[in-house]
Structure formats: C-alpha cells, structure tokens
Design a protein around this motif. Structure first.
Motif, PDB file in Angstrom:
ATOM      1  N   MET A   1       0.882  -1.188   0.021  1.00 28.13           N
ATOM      2  CA  MET A   1       0.039   0.058   0.058  1.00 28.13           C
ATOM      3  C   MET A   1       0.898   1.327  -0.060  1.00 28.13           C
ATOM      4  O   MET A   1       1.788   1.343   0.700  1.00 28.13           O
ATOM      5  N   THR A   2       0.541   2.071  -0.783  1.00 27.44           N
ATOM      6  CA  THR A   2       1.381   3.454  -0.863  1.00 27.44           C
ATOM      7  C   THR A   2       0.542   4.617  -0.021  1.00 27.44           C
ATOM      8  O   THR A   2      -0.658   4.661  -0.335  1.00 27.44           O
ATOM      9  N   THR A   3       1.640   5.206   0.510  1.00 27.54           N
ATOM     10  CA  THR A   3       0.715   6.293   1.555  1.00 27.54           C
ATOM     11  C   THR A   3       1.595   7.460   1.255  1.00 27.54           C
ATOM     12  O   THR A   3       1.150   8.375   2.054  1.00 27.54           O
ATOM     13  N   GLY A   4       2.290   7.657   0.328  1.00 27.27           N
ATOM     14  CA  GLY A   4       3.259   9.019   0.421  1.00 27.27           C
ATOM     15  C   GLY A   4       2.414  10.129   0.021  1.00 27.27           C
ATOM     16  O   GLY A   4       2.856  11.068   0.339  1.00 27.27           O
ATOM     17  N   THR A   5       1.447   9.805  -0.872  1.00 31.27           N
ATOM     18  CA  THR A   5       0.929  11.092  -1.376  1.00 31.27           C
ATOM     19  C   THR A   5      -0.745  10.962  -1.241  1.00 31.27           C
ATOM     20  O   THR A   5      -1.088  10.049  -1.532  1.00 31.27           O
ATOM     21  N   ALA A   6      -1.363  12.137  -1.555  1.00 33.21           N
ATOM     22  CA  ALA A   6      -2.706  12.243  -1.343  1.00 33.21           C
ATOM     23  C   ALA A   6      -3.458  11.468  -2.607  1.00 33.21           C
ATOM     24  O   ALA A   6      -4.745  11.099  -2.535  1.00 33.21           O
ATOM     25  N   ASN A   7      -2.750  11.478  -3.672  1.00 37.57           N
ATOM     26  CA  ASN A   7      -3.438  10.891  -4.778  1.00 37.57           C
ATOM     27  C   ASN A   7      -2.880   9.391  -5.155  1.00 37.57           C
ATOM     28  O   ASN A   7      -3.210   8.835  -6.075  1.00 37.57           O
ATOM     29  N   SER A   8      -1.910   8.952  -4.293  1.00 38.71           N
ATOM     30  CA  SER A   8      -1.777   7.457  -4.523  1.00 38.71           C
ATOM     31  C   SER A   8      -2.789   6.601  -3.957  1.00 38.71           C
ATOM     32  O   SER A   8      -3.595   6.729  -3.544  1.00 38.71           O
ATOM     33  N   THR A   9      -2.642   5.434  -4.724  1.00 37.45           N
ATOM     34  CA  THR A   9      -3.733   4.549  -4.521  1.00 37.45           C
ATOM     35  C   THR A   9      -3.336   3.280  -3.493  1.00 37.45           C
ATOM     36  O   THR A   9      -2.222   2.587  -3.621  1.00 37.45           O
ATOM     37  N   ASP A  10      -4.508   2.978  -2.646  1.00 35.66           N
ATOM     38  CA  ASP A  10      -4.530   1.941  -1.678  1.00 35.66           C
ATOM     39  C   ASP A  10      -4.631   0.504  -2.326  1.00 35.66           C
ATOM     40  O   ASP A  10      -4.956   0.456  -3.480  1.00 35.66           O
ATOM     41  N   ARG A  11      -4.483  -0.567  -1.643  1.00 36.55           N
ATOM     42  CA  ARG A  11      -4.783  -1.772  -2.152  1.00 36.55           C
ATOM     43  C   ARG A  11      -5.929  -2.134  -2.378  1.00 36.55           C
ATOM     44  O   ARG A  11      -6.345  -3.125  -3.081  1.00 36.55           O
ATOM     45  N   ASP A  12      -6.799  -1.179  -1.947  1.00 33.64           N
ATOM     46  CA  ASP A  12      -8.455  -1.612  -2.565  1.00 33.64           C
ATOM     47  C   ASP A  12      -8.759  -0.618  -3.486  1.00 33.64           C
ATOM     48  O   ASP A  12      -9.995  -0.533  -3.848  1.00 33.64           O
ATOM     49  N   GLY A  13      -7.831   0.093  -4.199  1.00 33.89           N
ATOM     50  CA  GLY A  13      -8.125   0.931  -5.094  1.00 33.89           C
ATOM     51  C   GLY A  13      -8.646   2.278  -4.791  1.00 33.89           C
ATOM     52  O   GLY A  13      -9.001   3.184  -5.778  1.00 33.89           O
ATOM     53  N   GLY A  14      -8.534   2.648  -3.655  1.00 34.90           N
ATOM     54  CA  GLY A  14      -8.914   4.123  -3.250  1.00 34.90           C
ATOM     55  C   GLY A  14      -7.462   4.820  -3.193  1.00 34.90           C
ATOM     56  O   GLY A  14      -6.365   4.271  -3.105  1.00 34.90           O
ATOM     57  N   THR A  15      -7.661   6.110  -3.185  1.00 36.06           N
ATOM     58  CA  THR A  15      -6.782   7.054  -2.825  1.00 36.06           C
ATOM     59  C   THR A  15      -6.250   6.903  -1.307  1.00 36.06           C
ATOM     60  O   THR A  15      -7.144   6.630  -0.359  1.00 36.06           O
ATOM     61  N   ALA A  16      -4.936   7.526  -0.904  1.00 38.90           N
ATOM     62  CA  ALA A  16      -4.546   7.688   0.435  1.00 38.90           C
ATOM     63  C   ALA A  16      -5.463   8.741   1.212  1.00 38.90           C
ATOM     64  O   ALA A  16      -5.730   8.578   2.465  1.00 38.90           O
ATOM     65  N   ALA A  17      -5.951   9.636   0.406  1.00 38.29           N
ATOM     66  CA  ALA A  17      -6.641  10.674   0.870  1.00 38.29           C
ATOM     67  C   ALA A  17      -8.088  10.422   1.300  1.00 38.29           C
ATOM     68  O   ALA A  17      -8.641  10.356   2.306  1.00 38.29           O
ATOM     69  N   GLY A  18      -8.608   9.546   0.448  1.00 35.65           N
ATOM     70  CA  GLY A  18      -9.790   8.586   0.860  1.00 35.65           C
ATOM     71  C   GLY A  18      -9.798   7.663   2.033  1.00 35.65           C
ATOM     72  O   GLY A  18     -10.549   7.651   2.656  1.00 35.65           O
ATOM     73  N   ARG A  19      -8.555   7.131   2.102  1.00 39.74           N
ATOM     74  CA  ARG A  19      -8.439   6.108   3.085  1.00 39.74           C
ATOM     75  C   ARG A  19      -8.264   6.839   4.421  1.00 39.74           C
ATOM     76  O   ARG A  19      -8.863   6.297   5.408  1.00 39.74           O
ATOM     77  N   ARG A  20      -7.585   8.229   4.644  1.00 41.52           N
ATOM     78  CA  ARG A  20      -7.836   8.877   5.706  1.00 41.52           C
ATOM     79  C   ARG A  20      -9.060   9.539   6.050  1.00 41.52           C
ATOM     80  O   ARG A  20      -9.252   9.322   7.239  1.00 41.52           O
ATOM     81  N   ARG A  21      -9.968   9.673   5.202  1.00 40.43           N
ATOM     82  CA  ARG A  21     -11.290  10.052   5.207  1.00 40.43           C
ATOM     83  C   ARG A  21     -11.948   8.868   5.770  1.00 40.43           C
ATOM     84  O   ARG A  21     -12.869   9.028   6.902  1.00 40.43           O
ATOM     85  N   GLU A  22     -11.880   7.641   5.417  1.00 45.34           N
ATOM     86  CA  GLU A  22     -12.619   6.480   6.264  1.00 45.34           C
ATOM     87  C   GLU A  22     -12.026   6.461   7.430  1.00 45.34           C
ATOM     88  O   GLU A  22     -12.933   6.123   8.543  1.00 45.34           O
ATOM     89  N   GLN A  23     -10.773   6.474   7.739  1.00 43.80           N
ATOM     90  CA  GLN A  23     -10.279   6.546   9.028  1.00 43.80           C
ATOM     91  C   GLN A  23     -10.950   7.239   9.875  1.00 43.80           C
ATOM     92  O   GLN A  23     -11.430   7.141  11.001  1.00 43.80           O
ATOM     93  N   ARG A  24     -11.063   8.638   9.580  1.00 36.01           N
ATOM     94  CA  ARG A  24     -11.850   9.440  10.490  1.00 36.01           C
ATOM     95  C   ARG A  24     -13.289   9.269  10.707  1.00 36.01           C
ATOM     96  O   ARG A  24     -13.732   9.446  11.647  1.00 36.01           O
ATOM     97  N   GLY A  25     -14.006   8.757   9.730  1.00 38.29           N
ATOM     98  CA  GLY A  25     -15.132   8.428   9.841  1.00 38.29           C
ATOM     99  C   GLY A  25     -15.409   7.152  10.753  1.00 38.29           C
ATOM    100  O   GLY A  25     -16.275   6.947  11.611  1.00 38.29           O
ATOM    101  N   TRP A  26     -14.364   6.158  10.653  1.00 34.40           N
ATOM    102  CA  TRP A  26     -14.387   4.783  11.493  1.00 34.40           C
ATOM    103  C   TRP A  26     -14.139   5.157  12.892  1.00 34.40           C
ATOM    104  O   TRP A  26     -14.777   4.508  13.775  1.00 34.40           O
ATOM    105  N   TYR A  27     -13.442   6.031  13.116  1.00 32.88           N
ATOM    106  CA  TYR A  27     -13.120   6.650  14.686  1.00 32.88           C
ATOM    107  C   TYR A  27     -14.461   6.897  15.268  1.00 32.88           C
ATOM    108  O   TYR A  27     -14.960   6.652  16.372  1.00 32.88           O
ATOM    109  N   PHE A  28     -15.492   7.287  14.542  1.00 33.96           N
ATOM    110  CA  PHE A  28     -16.920   7.922  15.179  1.00 33.96           C
ATOM    111  C   PHE A  28     -17.540   6.642  15.578  1.00 33.96           C
ATOM    112  O   PHE A  28     -18.540   7.146  16.155  1.00 33.96           O
ATOM    113  N   TYR A  29     -17.502   5.602  15.091  1.00 32.63           N
ATOM    114  CA  TYR A  29     -18.452   4.395  15.789  1.00 32.63           C
ATOM    115  C   TYR A  29     -17.909   4.368  16.979  1.00 32.63           C
ATOM    116  O   TYR A  29     -18.819   3.639  17.807  1.00 32.63           O
ATOM    117  N   ASP A  30     -16.541   4.136  17.399  1.00 27.30           N
ATOM    118  CA  ASP A  30     -16.359   4.162  18.718  1.00 27.30           C
ATOM    119  C   ASP A  30     -16.951   5.409  19.411  1.00 27.30           C
ATOM    120  O   ASP A  30     -17.227   5.220  20.828  1.00 27.30           O
TER     121      ASP A  30
END
Length: 452
Positions: A1-30
């Motif tokens: 998984m590439t994490t260096g830039t906002a436009n890089s692609t993660d292993r599931d086909g999304g961007t690193a910026a999108g992954r970080r957005r999901e992480q922020r949303g994920w925190y809110f279920y806790d």
C-alpha cells in the motif's frame, strides 16, 4: 500500500486521502457506541437493575425469571453472560455474510440501530420490571458485539500495517472521549435531579435512554463515510451458508495455529477486562457502599485517563512493540484486582485511585490487542476473522460474568467475586508470552512491522 501522497492508490483501489477520510469516519463508531458501554453497562444499569430486582425479590432475596431462583444481586451478571451467548450465535452469521456479499455497512447499520433502540427503551425500566431490563440488556449487548465485529473488520482495509497501532488507539481514544463527555452531562443531571424536578429513578432512566439516542445519532457518521469492498467469491451468505462458512473459517484458522494461539490468550485476559468493566459499579455500590455520584466521578476519571492511556500505550508500542506493552498492562491488571480486594468500604479516595490505574491500562490494552490481531488476519477474510476476534472480545467473554455471578450467588460476597478475576489476567499473560508474533504475522502472509 502506498501512503506517500494524497493521490496514491491503496490496495483496495482508493486514494490515500480517501483512506484517511475513512479512518476519520471509522473513529466515530467508537465515539457513538462507547457511551453505551460507559454510561449504561459500567455506571448506571448494574446498580439500577439490581435495585429493581431487589424490589421484586422474595423474602429470601431471590427473583424467579422463568421459574429459576436467582439471587437478585446476581441478575445483572447473569444477563451479561446471556447476552454474550446470543452474540456467539449472531456474530459468525454476520461476519460470513459480510465477507460473502462485501456489504458490511447494511449489517453494521442493522446491528447499531437495534442496539440503540433497545438502549433507548431502557427509559421504561421502572418498578418491578427486572425482566424487561434483563431483556433489553441482552438485546443491546448482543447488538453491540455484532456491530463491533463488523466495525473492527474495517481496520485492515483502511489502515496500512504500520498505521494500525495508531489508528486503533485513536479509535479507542475517540470512544473514551465521548464516554467522558456524556458522563459529565449524566453527572450534572443525576446530581441535580431535584433542581430539574426529576426523581432519582427518572434521572437514571433518562441517562440510560440518552445513551441509545447518542449511539444512533453518531453512528450516521461512519455509515456515511465507510465504503464496502468487493465481495469474496462464491455463496449468497444465507443463514445456512453462514454457518457452513463459519465452519470453513474455523478449519482455515487451523492452518494459522499462531493466530489461534493469540486468540486463546486474548479470550482469557479479555474475559477479565470485560468483567471488570461490567461489574465495577455493582462492586462499588453493593460491596463498598459508594453512592451513584461517586461511581460516576470514578468512571469519568477512567474515561479521561483512558484517552491518555490509549495514546500513551500506542507510543510505548512503537518503542517496545505491542506484545510487550500488552504484557506489561496485564501485570498492572493483576495488581489492580489485588488492591480492589483489600479496598476499604466507604473510602471514595482509594476507589478513585483504583479507577485512575484502570483508566491508564484499559484503553491501551484493548486498542493494542485489536491492532496486533489485525496483523494476523489473512487478506480477504477480515470480517470472518474479526468475528472470531469479537467472539473473544465480547462473544466468548461469558465465563467471567458467570463466575462473578456464581461467586456472589454462593458466598454473598462481591470481594470473593472480584479477586477470582485475577486468574484470567495471570493465565492470559502466560499464554500471550508464548506467542511468537513475528512468525504469526509471516504465517498469515502479511508484512512484518519493524516493531510488533
């Protein structure tokens, strides 16, 4: 998984910026569901349901649900155990269906809102309605377990291996932050119930119901932010195939004996953690004679320090590794229970000291266990393996409450019940110490972090 830039692609086909957005949303279920664990299970429901059961008890102090004689003081612990048995049945079905269809979000929503509705329904728990309280507790607790299995299964998909300790710890920190915030509001309402024109019972019922409303409201954030991934091939995920899929998962896990060894260790020591969390308020009110306000302040102290503890133990894990950090926390847990056994009645200061110690190890031991397990999960089997993990986290943590309830049933002493839990932490320490986690990560086919 590439994490260096906002436009890089993660292993599931999304961007690193999108992954970080999901992480922020994920925190809110806790952030959403931790209020239930804190306000309902840890603070209010244990003492309140025990009081309702005692009001309905016979002259010898027993209630008779389904014709079975149960000491009123054991009802809450037994109900927690029953909820976990129900969760054992439901979690594998949800995990198997999620992996087969690739649609975790609808299942997460169903579990979250079932639990939130049951919690809101606790507003109607009054008089002698101990059976209603036990039923709502069983439904809400089981729903929480199912939702957490699905929620935890997102962690390997939204965080790179080197990020997971930090992401998991932040999730716990969000949860403890929300728990602390709502407890402050609960404290204001409960301690000032006369000035608000409310009875003590009504204030407690409002606090219980508000946890359900909070859970349902903030669950919207992760449900709007997280995205479903492609389904694993084969099957429709029906109930029948869900059980067949579970059996296949268990057989598959036999090919990863080191992952199973970790789960066994986690099952043992987490059983102790969950029992301490759920029974602490009953121990404080019934054995130590502490008032509800004292219990709220103590749990608020746990919440505040658990945020620092989760983040601090996350930093320790970066230096010493998650396994060593967890082992250190288990040693502290044993010391806490020994101190709790000797705690004098009617001494809130010492109870606060004990609460502070619990707070410092509680969040970190849970967060690091979750992130450590995420390294041991083969890719494509996240929801199923995390269902097994959640069965260890909540679903198989029935033995501790059962032992606690039986100890009180037989001896009438909560001190005997609390000290018995030290065995769970001591045995868990021994089992975890024997797990070679680096080899376990390699055996699962995952990259090995520098520190683990």
């Amino acid at each position: 998984m590439t994490t260096g830039t906002a436009n890089s692609t993660d292993r599931d086909g999304g961007t690193a910026a999108g992954r970080r957005r999901e992480q922020r949303g994920w925190y809110f279920y806790d952030f959403a569901c931790s209020v239930y664990s804190t306000s309902v299970v840890t603070v209010f429901l244990g003492p309140y349901l025990t009081a309702v059961a005692k009001a309905a008890a016979d002259d010898e102090g027993y209630v008779h649900p389904l014709g079975v004689p149960v000491r009123a003081g054991s009802l809450f612990a037994y109900s927690v155990s029953a909820s976990i048995v129900l969760a054992v049945v439901l979690m594998p079905l949800a995990g198997a269906r999620a992996d087969r269809t690739g649609r975790k979000k609808p299942l997460l929503a169903a579990a979250a809102y079932t639990g939130a509705a049951a919690t809101a329904g606790m507003f109607f728990l009054d008089g002698h309605r101990y059976l209603l309280g036990a039923f709502l507790l069983i439904v809400a607790n089981a729903s929480l377990s199912v939702s957490m299995a699905l929620y935890n299964a997102y962690l390997p998909q939204i965080a790179a291996p080197e990020e997971r300790d930090a992401v998991s710890s932040r999730g716990w920190a969000f949860g403890y932050t929300s728990g602390a915030l709502v407890l402050v509001l609960n404290l204001v309402l409960y301690s000032g119930h006369d000035s608000f024109g409310l009875s003590e019972s009504m204030a407690v019922r409002i606090c219980l119901a508000s946890a359900g409303l909070w859970w349902g409201a903030f669950a919207l954030v992760p449900l709007r932010t997280l995205r479903d991934r492609a389904a694993a091939p084969g099957g429709e995920g029906s109930v029948g195939s869900g059980w067949r899929h579970l059996l296949a998962t268990l057989k598959d896990m036999r090919r990863h004996p080191l992952t199973l060894s970790f789960l066994l260790a986690y099952l043992v020591y987490n059983d102790g953690v969950q029992t301490v969390i759920s029974q602490a308020s009953v121990y404080g009110s019934e054995e130590l004679g502490l008032g509800q306000t004292t219990l709220i302040v103590a749990v608020l102290l746990v919440q505040v320090l658990a945020v620092a503890g989760a983040l601090g133990m996350g930093r320790l894990a970066r230096t010493h590794g998650a396994k060593r950090t967890i082992l250190g926390s288990l040693a502290v847990w044993v010391a806490i229970l020994v101190a709790g056994y000797f705690l004098p009645a009617g001494a809130p200061v010492w109870f606060f000291c004990l609460a502070a110690a619990i707070g410092l190890v509680l969040g970190g031991s849970q967060a690091l266990s979750r992130s450590l397990f995420s390294h041991l999960v083969p890719r494509g089997k996240e929801a199923e393996y995390f269902s097994a993990y959640e069965m260890s986290d909540r679903g198989l943590s029935w033995l501790g409450p059962l032992v606690f309830g039986l100890a009180y049933q037989l001896t009438g002493s909560y001190r005997d019940a609390i000290i018995s839990l030290a065995a769970f932490f001591a045995l868990g320490f021994v089992l975890l110490a024997r797990v070679p986690v680096r080899r376990a990560v390699e055996a699962a086919g995952n990259p090995v972090p520098e520190r683990i």
